[in-house]
Each structure stands twice: as structure tokens, then as C-alpha cells.
Design a protein around this motif. Structure first.
Motif, mmCIF file in Angstrom:
data_model
loop_
_atom_site.group_PDB
_atom_site.id
_atom_site.type_symbol
_atom_site.label_atom_id
_atom_site.label_comp_id
_atom_site.label_asym_id
_atom_site.label_seq_id
_atom_site.Cartn_x
_atom_site.Cartn_y
_atom_site.Cartn_z
ATOM 1 N N ARG A 84 0.822 -1.208 0.000
ATOM 2 C CA ARG A 84 0.000 0.000 0.000
ATOM 3 C C ARG A 84 0.857 1.259 0.000
ATOM 4 O O ARG A 84 0.554 2.231 -0.703
ATOM 5 N N ALA A 85 1.950 1.250 0.764
ATOM 6 C CA ALA A 85 2.797 2.442 0.876
ATOM 7 C C ALA A 85 3.394 2.837 -0.465
ATOM 8 O O ALA A 85 3.554 4.021 -0.770
ATOM 9 N N TYR A 86 3.736 1.827 -1.306
ATOM 10 C CA TYR A 86 4.381 2.102 -2.585
ATOM 11 C C TYR A 86 3.425 1.964 -3.781
ATOM 12 O O TYR A 86 3.865 2.053 -4.923
ATOM 13 N N GLN A 87 2.146 1.754 -3.519
ATOM 14 C CA GLN A 87 1.144 1.642 -4.586
ATOM 15 C C GLN A 87 1.597 0.646 -5.663
ATOM 16 O O GLN A 87 1.711 0.984 -6.838
ATOM 17 N N LEU A 88 1.827 -0.576 -5.242
ATOM 18 C CA LEU A 88 2.363 -1.578 -6.154
ATOM 19 C C LEU A 88 1.321 -2.025 -7.172
ATOM 20 O O LEU A 88 0.144 -2.208 -6.863
ATOM 21 N N VAL A 89 1.809 -2.215 -8.401
ATOM 22 C CA VAL A 89 0.955 -2.639 -9.512
ATOM 23 C C VAL A 89 0.703 -4.142 -9.410
ATOM 24 O O VAL A 89 1.577 -4.919 -9.019
ATOM 25 N N GLN A 90 -0.500 -4.567 -9.774
ATOM 26 C CA GLN A 90 -0.859 -5.975 -9.740
ATOM 27 C C GLN A 90 -0.391 -6.674 -11.027
ATOM 28 O O GLN A 90 -0.177 -6.025 -12.055
ATOM 29 N N PRO A 91 -0.215 -8.005 -10.991
ATOM 30 C CA PRO A 91 0.238 -8.730 -12.184
ATOM 31 C C PRO A 91 -0.629 -8.455 -13.413
ATOM 32 O O PRO A 91 -1.848 -8.582 -13.373
ATOM 33 N N ALA B 22 -5.425 -2.854 -17.374
ATOM 34 C CA ALA B 22 -6.073 -1.654 -16.830
ATOM 35 C C ALA B 22 -5.025 -0.626 -16.428
ATOM 36 O O ALA B 22 -4.909 -0.260 -15.253
ATOM 37 N N PRO B 23 -4.240 -0.120 -17.371
ATOM 38 C CA PRO B 23 -3.164 0.814 -17.024
ATOM 39 C C PRO B 23 -3.658 2.099 -16.375
ATOM 40 O O PRO B 23 -2.947 2.685 -15.550
ATOM 41 N N ASP B 24 -4.851 2.555 -16.731
ATOM 42 C CA ASP B 24 -5.350 3.812 -16.185
ATOM 43 C C ASP B 24 -5.671 3.718 -14.697
ATOM 44 O O ASP B 24 -5.872 4.746 -14.040
ATOM 45 N N GLU B 25 -5.715 2.494 -14.169
ATOM 46 C CA GLU B 25 -5.973 2.320 -12.751
ATOM 47 C C GLU B 25 -4.685 2.328 -11.930
ATOM 48 O O GLU B 25 -4.717 2.159 -10.708
ATOM 49 N N THR B 26 -3.558 2.527 -12.584
ATOM 50 C CA THR B 26 -2.259 2.561 -11.898
ATOM 51 C C THR B 26 -1.707 3.977 -11.879
ATOM 52 O O THR B 26 -2.141 4.850 -12.655
ATOM 53 N N GLN B 27 -0.718 4.207 -11.016
ATOM 54 C CA GLN B 27 -0.070 5.522 -10.965
ATOM 55 C C GLN B 27 0.905 5.717 -12.114
ATOM 56 O O GLN B 27 1.482 6.798 -12.272
ATOM 57 N N GLU C 62 2.956 7.614 -17.803
ATOM 58 C CA GLU C 62 4.235 7.165 -18.339
ATOM 59 C C GLU C 62 4.056 5.968 -19.278
ATOM 60 O O GLU C 62 4.799 5.802 -20.231
ATOM 61 N N TRP C 63 3.067 5.120 -19.009
ATOM 62 C CA TRP C 63 2.808 3.979 -19.887
ATOM 63 C C TRP C 63 2.402 4.446 -21.281
ATOM 64 O O TRP C 63 2.828 3.880 -22.286
ATOM 65 N N ARG C 64 1.611 5.506 -21.338
ATOM 66 C CA ARG C 64 1.214 6.055 -22.642
ATOM 67 C C ARG C 64 2.399 6.712 -23.338
ATOM 68 O O ARG C 64 2.495 6.708 -24.573
ATOM 69 N N MET C 65 3.329 7.263 -22.578
ATOM 70 C CA MET C 65 4.493 7.940 -23.148
ATOM 71 C C MET C 65 5.532 6.940 -23.673
ATOM 72 O O MET C 65 6.311 7.264 -24.581
ATOM 73 N N ALA C 66 5.581 5.743 -23.098
ATOM 74 C CA ALA C 66 6.609 4.768 -23.454
ATOM 75 C C ALA C 66 6.358 4.182 -24.835
ATOM 76 O O ALA C 66 5.227 3.867 -25.199
#
Length: 503
Positions: free
Chosen positions: A468-475, A481-486, A490-494
Motif C-alpha cells: 500500500r505504501a508504494y502503490q504496487l501494480v498488480q500482475p 487496466a493501465p489507467d488504474e495505476t499511478q 508514463e505507460w502512454r508515453m513509453a
């Protein structure tokens, strides 16, 4: 009277020199006595470290950290009395959550298999290894002692980007050949990559893996210059360059300029080496670039065998202060970002993840592994095991312990056979402590540690799990669902075809 005059004459001559010289104002205004300031500056690090600082105040490593390594290297007890010296009620304090169902793991030497699917010569790596330190930055005795200790303990020794020297080989340890932008050891006359030279060196059975260095934590994106006067015959032999000729390592590689080209270069190195694992090492900078590498792997089907994240806190290599303090992501943030990239794209099962930085205790190793690392490298930890006293003279060739110097008279004090044993002891005792910590969490192997095992104090009253502290992405979340991550922006920019951000 005569003896007094003899003793005072040199001081009088220094005072006269101070009075008439033109470079130093204080010397001209206060002859002789003003030199006390220079003496105090020279002694300041030692006086502060041994008299002024508490056990936990020092930087880059405090007295308690250094003492821990010294004790384990000497194979003596590292237990401490009367409680922790840390302020456990203040952020960013962290701890591992232990289990009521704790156990004593039987495994004494946990290993990690490194090699993406199809890699012909996978390698079984220890969970704690020697990070990159080049011959030249470290002296011959230090390099040989590290390699010999690695051989005795069954862990690997990263060569650093200065090439595979005779002293790396004499120690007999497993080697990871680090390949920087200077291509030392496989460098053509114009500074470009020479495939034939690479294949010849990589065929050495002592070399177990190849690591392409994109950047390093001490000075990411900087490059370097090795002045000709420092290129001795031994340095020239290891690096494959001419004696006395100034040598430039550019900020970036000349063999590739895009994520896909980088993966193609990695695949080429794997083929030329006979199928040995090939990975990349980098300090995290622009977050979209790390994501772009993952997109390139997904698009091409090519894989790096491993990634090593280097902390931006700096390391054994000397660097400009701005780079040490303010360029590159700190280790924890870089590790979390890379973990999120690999887990979020479903690549973590194929690509091993390691990290290097200020990690010398069982807790720091366990915490990194809980956050996604498969193993940990340390450089300065092993320097302490050799006898480093943190004199901060690594770049001056005046290291008093004979470690970070090519001065043969200073190296004489470092006895290879004795220090190799301490290298082995430090690694073995630290891994043993790691397994005790792992057992306390209820696990039997470090790979079983998860972010839920790490508690992170956010405020004096609130603590979260690392998940929770680092807002880890799920597998697979970056794919589904990239828009649900922080990392959505950057994912759209890559983009796989360029390290530049997409508009």
C-alpha cells in the motif's frame, strides 16, 4: 639552545614562505598558524567519525553499519545489547512482520536460477554477490581477494566496466562481465564494439553472465574519461586499449539507440557468448524509458535475462556532487518502479530482477527481495569486509587500507589470503542472518517474501504494508487496466521504438 634553534628553523622558513606566497590569503595574513585550519580539515572526517558521531549518525555509512560488516567478516558475534539505536517511531522506519508460525529454514545457501526461456547456459546465482568495481578503481590485491573470496563462498564477482583483468581470473571466482559504453575488453580501435574480441573473452568458463551497463548510480548519464597517464600496462591489458592513451567512455552506447535495438544487441551478445545470460544494469531516470524496454520485450518477444537496478545514492565510483546527491532515482524508488514495470507487463517470470546499493544487513536484503528483487549486490559492503575504513580517499589514489589505490606500497598491507577469508565470512554470515529473518516471517526461501511482509511507517501514528505504501501494480495490470495505476501517464508515453516520450 642549539636544539631549539634547529627545531624552530624549519617552522621559521615555512612562516617566511607563507608571508610572501601569493595563492593563500590566510597564509599571508597569519603565517604558519593559519595552517592549523588545513590540518583540521584533513582530520575532520576521522575526528567526527570516531569522536563526535553517534552509532547511527554517520554518512555514507554509519558506525553501526560498518561495525556489523567488520564483525561478520571477522567471524565474530554481531549481536547487540540493550535495544535498538534507531528512532523507530519516526518515518521512514520499516520493519518485517514476523509470523507466529516462525521456523528455522534448512536451506543455508539459497540460489536463484538466471536465464530467460531458451537461454542455453543459465546460471545459479547466490542471493548476495559482489557488485561492480573495476580494476583500476580498486587495486590488484583487492580485486584478487574479492574474486578469491567469491570462489570460496560460491557467489559471483561483478568485474565493473574496466574489463576482465588478470586479477579477477587469478582469484578463481565466478565472474559477471560488465560491459559499459567504453566496451573495455571488446573495444575496436575507434571505440566501437568488436564482436570477435567479445566472443573470445566471453568464452572463458569463469565468466558466467554478461551485464550491459546503461548507467550507474554514482553518475548516471555522465560517461567518463580515463587520462592517458593512468593507463598503465596492466590497465591497458584489462581494457584492451593502448598504454598511455586517454580513453573516453561516452554517456550512451554506440551499438544501439532504441529499446528494440538494445534488445537485439543483448540477443547478439547471448549468441556470441554461447548462450550465457545477458542482462542490463541501470539507475532509473525517466520512468517511461524503463516501461519502453518492457514494451519492446512484449513487441519483439526478445528478453533480457536479468535487470540490475542501481541506486542513485552513489557508490564506490567518485562523481560530481550534483550527480551523487540529485541525479538518478534512489534505490528503493528505482526498484519499485522496475518491479511494477515487470509485474505489470507479465514479464517478471521471464526476467530476473536484482538491485545494488547500500544494502549490507539481512533486513535491507530481505526488504529488497520482498519488493521484487531476486538477489542483491553490494560493493561497499565487501569493501568494508576487506578493511575499508571509509576514509573517503577512493578517488585520490591514497587509500590508507590499500583497497582503492594502485599504489603498490599501500597495497602491500592488504594480504590477499587473509582478506579473501573475510570476504567469504561476510557473505556467508549475512546470508545466514538473512535466512534467520526469512524463517521469522514463516517462509523457507527469500523468494517467498512479499510486499505484505514489509511494514512502512508513513507517520508517527500510521504504518502501511509496502504494497500500500508504494502503490504496487498488480500482475498484468499495465496491460489490462493501465489507467488504474499511478503509471498510466508514463505507460502512454513509453514506446518500443524510441527512448523519447510519445507525444
Amino acid at each position: 639552545m642549539i636544539y631549539t634553534a634547529v627545531a624552530m628553523t624549519p617552522l621559521a622558513l615555512i612562516g617566511l614562505y607563507d608571508l610572501f606566497q601569493r595563492k593563500h590569503t590566510l597564509w599571508r595574513n597569519y603565517p604558519l598558524i593559519s595552517r592549523v585550519r588545513w590540518i583540521a580539515e584533513e582530520l575532520h572526517p576521522f575526528l567526527r567519525a570516531y569522536i563526535v558521531e553517534s552509532e547511527t549518525e554517520g554518512r555514507p555509512f554509519n558506525l553501526e553499519d560498518r561495525a556489523l560488516v567488520y564483525r561478520r567478516a571477522k567471524n565474530v558475534s554481531s549481536v547487540e545489547p540493550f535495544g535498538s539505536h534507531l528512532d523507530i517511531d519516526k518515518p521512514p522506519y520499516e520493519w518485517l512482520a514476523h509470523s507466529i508460525a516462525a521456523r528455522h529454514p534448512e536451506e543455508a545457501d539459497p540460489r536463484v536460477r538466471v536465464g530467460a526461456p531458451g537461454t542455453a547456459q543459465p546460471y545459479s546465482a547466490s542471493v548476495l554477490n559482489i557488485s561492480a568495481m573495476s580494476f583500476g578503481a580498486l587495486g590488484a590485491h583487492a580485486i584478487e581477494a574479492l574474486s578469491k573470496g567469491a570462489s570460496m563462498g560460491g557467489f559471483y564477482h561483478d568485474t565493473g566496466e574496466g574489463g576482465v583483468s588478470r586479477y579477477h581470473r587469478q582469484g578463481g571466482g565466478d565472474l559477471v562481465w560488465e560491459l559499459g559504453s567504453g566496451y573495455f575488453g571488446c573495444r575496436a580501435a575507434d571505440g566501437s564494439f568488436d564482436a570477435a574480441k567479445f566472443a573470445d573473452t566471453a568464452s572463458d568458463p569463469q565468466i558466467k553472465m554478461i551485464e550491459v551497463k546503461l548507467s550507474q548510480g554514482a553518475k548516471p548519464g555522465h560517461g567518463g574519461v580515463l587520462p592517458g597517464e593512468k593507463v598503465t600496462p596492466e590497465i591497458a591489458e584489462a581494457r584492451g586499449i593502448e598504454v598511455g592513451l586517454t580513453c573516453i567512455s561516452p554517456p550512451a552506447h554506440s551499438s544501439f539507440s532504441t529499446p528494440i535495438e538494445m534488445l537485439e544487441f543483448v540477443a547478439r551478445l547471448r549468441d556470441l557468448s554461447g548462450g550465457k545470460p545477458v542482462g542490463i544494469k541501470f539507475a532509473v531516470g525517466n520512468r517511461w524509458e524503463t516501461l519502453a524496454i518492457c514494451k519492446a520485450m512484449l513487441e519483439t518477444g526478445l528478453r533480457v535475462d536479468f535487470m540490475v537496478v542501481d541506486g542513485g545514492e552513489g557508490g564506490t565510483g567518485a562523481a560530481p556532487a550534483e550527480f551523487l546527491d540529485h541525479v538518478g532515482a534512489p534505490l528503493r524508488q528505482g526498484l519499485v518502479l522496475t518491479r511494477n514495470a515487470l509485474v505489470g507487463t507479465g514479464l517478471k517470470d521471464d526476467v530476473r530482477l536484482a538491485c545494488s546499493g547500500k544494502q549490507i544487513s539481512a533486513f535491507s536484503i530481505a526488504a529488497s527481495m520482498a519488493l521484487g528483487a531476486d538477489w542483491v549486490n553490494t560493493a561497499r559492503g565487501f569493501m568494508f569486509s576487506l578493511g575499508c575504513i571509509q576514509s573517503l580517499n577512493c578517488h585520490n589514489n591514497t587509500c590508507p587500507t590499500g583497497i582503492a589505490t594502485t599504489d603498490k606500497t599501500r597495497q602491500r598491507g592488504l594480504v590477499v589470503e587473509e582478506k579473501a577469508i573475510r570476504v567469504r565470512n561476510f557473505q556467508r554470515n549475512t546470508v545466514q542472518a538473512l535466512m534467520e529473518v526469512v524463517g521469522a516471517t514463516g517462509c523457507v526461501h527469500p523468494s517467498e517474501l512479499t510486499p505484505r511482509h514489509v511494514m512502512h511507517r508513513v507517520t508517527e501514528d500510521i504504518a502501511y504494508t509496502a504494497e500500500r505504501a508504494y502503490q504496487l501494480v498488480q500482475p498484468g495490470q499495465l496491460l489490462s487496466a493501465p489507467d488504474e495505476t499511478q503509471l498510466a501517464r508514463e505507460w502512454r508515453m513509453a514506446q518500443a521504438h524510441s527512448f523519447q516520450p510519445a507525444d
